[in-house]
Design an enzyme around this catalytic site. Structure first.
Site, mmCIF file in Angstrom:
data_model
loop_
_atom_site.group_PDB
_atom_site.id
_atom_site.type_symbol
_atom_site.label_atom_id
_atom_site.label_comp_id
_atom_site.label_asym_id
_atom_site.label_seq_id
_atom_site.Cartn_x
_atom_site.Cartn_y
_atom_site.Cartn_z
ATOM 1 N N TYR A 9 0.851 -1.191 0.000
ATOM 2 C CA TYR A 9 0.000 0.000 0.000
ATOM 3 C C TYR A 9 0.892 1.249 0.000
ATOM 4 O O TYR A 9 2.119 1.157 0.031
ATOM 5 C CB TYR A 9 -0.957 -0.014 1.196
ATOM 6 C CG TYR A 9 -1.975 -1.136 1.110
ATOM 7 C CD1 TYR A 9 -3.000 -1.081 0.159
ATOM 8 C CD2 TYR A 9 -1.903 -2.239 1.939
ATOM 9 C CE1 TYR A 9 -3.929 -2.107 0.058
ATOM 10 C CE2 TYR A 9 -2.829 -3.271 1.840
ATOM 11 C CZ TYR A 9 -3.840 -3.197 0.889
ATOM 12 O OH TYR A 9 -4.761 -4.209 0.788
ATOM 13 N N CYS A 178 -8.273 -22.734 11.067
ATOM 14 C CA CYS A 178 -8.151 -22.221 9.696
ATOM 15 C C CYS A 178 -7.234 -23.149 8.902
ATOM 16 O O CYS A 178 -6.198 -23.582 9.386
ATOM 17 C CB CYS A 178 -7.556 -20.817 9.757
ATOM 18 S SG CYS A 178 -6.892 -20.231 8.200
ATOM 19 N N CYS A 184 -10.930 -17.212 1.529
ATOM 20 C CA CYS A 184 -11.553 -15.967 2.003
ATOM 21 C C CYS A 184 -11.022 -14.767 1.227
ATOM 22 O O CYS A 184 -11.782 -13.990 0.647
ATOM 23 C CB CYS A 184 -11.318 -15.787 3.503
ATOM 24 S SG CYS A 184 -9.622 -16.081 4.024
HETATM 25 C C1 LIG Z 1 -10.125 -11.449 4.417
HETATM 26 C C2 LIG Z 1 -8.829 -10.759 4.669
HETATM 27 C C3 LIG Z 1 -8.634 -9.469 4.267
HETATM 28 C C4 LIG Z 1 -7.419 -8.836 4.479
HETATM 29 N N1 LIG Z 1 -7.245 -7.551 4.074
HETATM 30 C C5 LIG Z 1 -6.054 -6.955 4.265
HETATM 31 C C6 LIG Z 1 -5.856 -5.617 3.855
HETATM 32 O O1 LIG Z 1 -6.764 -4.971 3.322
HETATM 33 N N2 LIG Z 1 -4.639 -5.074 4.038
HETATM 34 C C7 LIG Z 1 -3.611 -5.769 4.612
HETATM 35 O O2 LIG Z 1 -2.530 -5.246 4.731
HETATM 36 N N3 LIG Z 1 -3.779 -7.034 5.043
HETATM 37 C C8 LIG Z 1 -4.969 -7.637 4.883
HETATM 38 N N4 LIG Z 1 -5.124 -8.919 5.299
HETATM 39 C C9 LIG Z 1 -3.963 -9.632 5.860
HETATM 40 C C10 LIG Z 1 -4.029 -9.707 7.390
HETATM 41 O O3 LIG Z 1 -3.966 -8.421 7.936
HETATM 42 C C11 LIG Z 1 -2.866 -10.558 7.955
HETATM 43 O O4 LIG Z 1 -1.654 -9.865 7.817
HETATM 44 C C12 LIG Z 1 -2.760 -11.888 7.262
HETATM 45 O O5 LIG Z 1 -4.044 -12.473 7.146
HETATM 46 C C13 LIG Z 1 -1.814 -12.845 7.984
HETATM 47 O O6 LIG Z 1 -2.309 -13.197 9.246
HETATM 48 P P1 LIG Z 1 -3.028 -14.616 9.514
HETATM 49 O O7 LIG Z 1 -2.040 -15.692 9.156
HETATM 50 O O8 LIG Z 1 -3.378 -14.603 10.957
HETATM 51 O O9 LIG Z 1 -4.222 -14.669 8.625
HETATM 52 C C14 LIG Z 1 -6.358 -9.545 5.112
HETATM 53 C C15 LIG Z 1 -6.578 -10.849 5.538
HETATM 54 C C16 LIG Z 1 -7.793 -11.457 5.323
HETATM 55 C C17 LIG Z 1 -7.986 -12.878 5.790
HETATM 56 S S1 SF4 Z 2 -11.275 -19.504 3.918
HETATM 57 FE FE1 SF4 Z 2 -9.719 -18.214 4.944
HETATM 58 S S2 SF4 Z 2 -10.232 -18.282 7.120
HETATM 59 FE FE2 SF4 Z 2 -11.359 -19.940 6.123
HETATM 60 S S3 SF4 Z 2 -10.056 -21.754 6.321
HETATM 61 FE FE3 SF4 Z 2 -9.524 -20.839 4.346
HETATM 62 S S4 SF4 Z 2 -7.858 -19.393 4.794
HETATM 63 FE FE4 SF4 Z 2 -8.788 -19.947 6.751
#
Ligand SMILES: Cc1cc2nc3c(=O)[nH]c(=O)nc-3n(C[C@H](O)[C@H](O)[C@H](O)COP(=O)(O)O)c2cc1C
Ligand code: SF4
Length: 402
Positions: A9, A178, A184
């Protein structure tokens, strides 16, 4: 408040020399490339004194001409000096190689993918550090903090998969895990509303707000695949639930999903499916669900007599007797050999292999129902489809069609 200096971004674009070609005081040296974000941070701190502000930054961009970790760590130090109350350390950029998927590390990546970056920043600053990225395994999350590598963990997908993750972990209960399949985010990027393979209520929470499972019933679930297990886990409280499975273990179609080259759009990993199934079985057991493995309900229909409700979650079977060949191909790892991997990644072949080549098996179980019993069929048992639809159907059957 969080200022977002990550993932490609605007502020993150200033950081990356490949993108920032400016020749004024906002381009060139690292100090100049970091200036825009740090000025924004100082301005916010000055405008709302007392408001805690988190600075979220990618400390490694994973592409030539992107930010490197040494540079990212230096920007984190400057952000702390500029007044950030905490640093949220992530990595990746929409230009990352081999793909931008690394921003949300998919299932082939290890747990705690970016934790060492957070640890590196933590050694260099005195403000709290927040780590993110595949920290949804409760033990991994606890260890990340206990080891001193981070002060906090942030969760993205784990909360989409199970919004009660925090309460459940605090109570010592198994979570709905997850898969890191990125459905997603990929569907959202494609313009669809957010949804989740394992959480059929995600993105349509209002539909389920007033909903609840049946109460006070004896329920037999036939089939311990993802749909049957999900159903059992959702109705376990307030009912006496028994799951009948003809195999020696749970998992159904998900026991094979990780053996294919791809699941949805990401490289498949068996480990991810195994953990998901193990947690779902543990969640059921925790709520008092009884499992009867090695039990074919068609051979012993009398076992179903005492139940008020039969839920047929028997999945789909291959047409033309192709089932044993298909499962052997996957079991022997043939689907991952170079030539076959291409075939198994081909959309038309996948469409046949997973959907058109299979048909629901529920009909031959319906006849097992006796007068007075409610009999319903769910998921692939009705019609072979994607796991997301099968699990969503289990949610609807358990909570909306009680
Ligand atoms: C549905 C969704 C939307 C996201 N939107 C953004 C976003 O707009 N900007 C961003 O920097 N990260 C976004 N992320 C990334 C998350 O902030 C996070 O860094 C990423 O999911 C890794 O963490 P996790 O392994 O716990 O999912 C998004 C993640 C998900 C699942
Ligand atoms: S759809 Fe997204 S939140 Fe759901 S199991 Fe897959 S990675 Fe995880």
């Amino acid at each position: 408040m969080e200022i977002h200096a990550a993932h490609g971004y605007l502020i993150s674009q200033f950081h990356a020399p490949f993108e920032n070609r400016r020749t004024d005081m906002y381009g060139g040296s690292l100090e100049n490339r970091a200036r825009f974000g740090l000025e924004a941070l100082r301005a916010v701190k000055a405008a709302v004194p007392g408001m805690p502000v988190v600075y979220r930054l990618s400390v490694e961009d994973f592409f030539p001409g992107g930010l490197t970790f040494d540079e990212g760590r230096q920007i984190a130090v400057w952000a702390a000096e500029a007044g950030a109350d905490a640093l949220h350390v992530t990595a990746g950029h929409y230009r990352s190689l081999p793909s931008a998927q690394i921003v949300l590390p998919p299932m082939s990546f290890p747990d705690a993918t970016f934790l060492d970056f957070a640890a590196g920043v933590k050694q260099a600053v005195r403000v709290p550090v927040i780590a993110v990225g595949r920290l949804g395994d409760p033990a991994t999350a606890a260890q990340a903090v206990a080891s001193g590598k981070t002060d906090f963990i942030a969760l993205g997908r784990s909360l989409v998969a199970d919004p009660q993750w925090v309460e459940k972990v605090a109570r010592g209960e198994p979570i709905r895990r997850c898969l890191a399949c990125n459905t997603c985010i990929n569907e959202m990027r494609g313009g669809a509303r957010i949804g989740c393979v394992v959480n059929g209520a995600a993105g349509r929470e209002t539909m389920f707000a007033e909903a609840g499972p049946p109460r006070g019933e004896r329920i037999a679930v036939i089939g311990a695949g993802p749909a049957g297990l999900t159903y059992a886990s959702l109705v376990a409280e307030g009912n006496k639930v028994t799951v009948f499975e003809k195999e020696a273990r749970a998992g159904g179609a998900f026991r094979y999903a990780g053996k294919a080259p791809l699941f949805q759009e990401v490289v498949a990993s068996e480990h991810s499916f195994e953990r998901y199934i193990a947690d779902l079985v543990a969640a059921c057991t925790h709520k008092g669900v009884e499992f009867r493995f090695n039990t074919d309900a068609t051979e012993r229909p009398e076992l179903l007599a005492p139940f008020d409700r039969l839920v047929i979650a028997t999945g789909a079977a291959y047409r033309f007797g192709f089932g044993p060949i298909a499962t052997k191909l996957l079991d022997w790892g043939i689907a991952r050999l170079p030539g076959f991997a291409w075939l198994f990644s081909n959309p038309s072949f996948r469409d046949w292999f997973y959907y058109r080549g299979r048909r629901g098996t529920a009909d031959r179980f319906r006849a097992l129902g006796r007068p007075g019993q409610t009999v319903i069929a769910i998921g692939d048992g009705v019609r072979a489809g994607k796991s997301k639809q099968a699990i969503a159907d289990a949610f609807e059957a358990a909570l909306l069609r009680a």
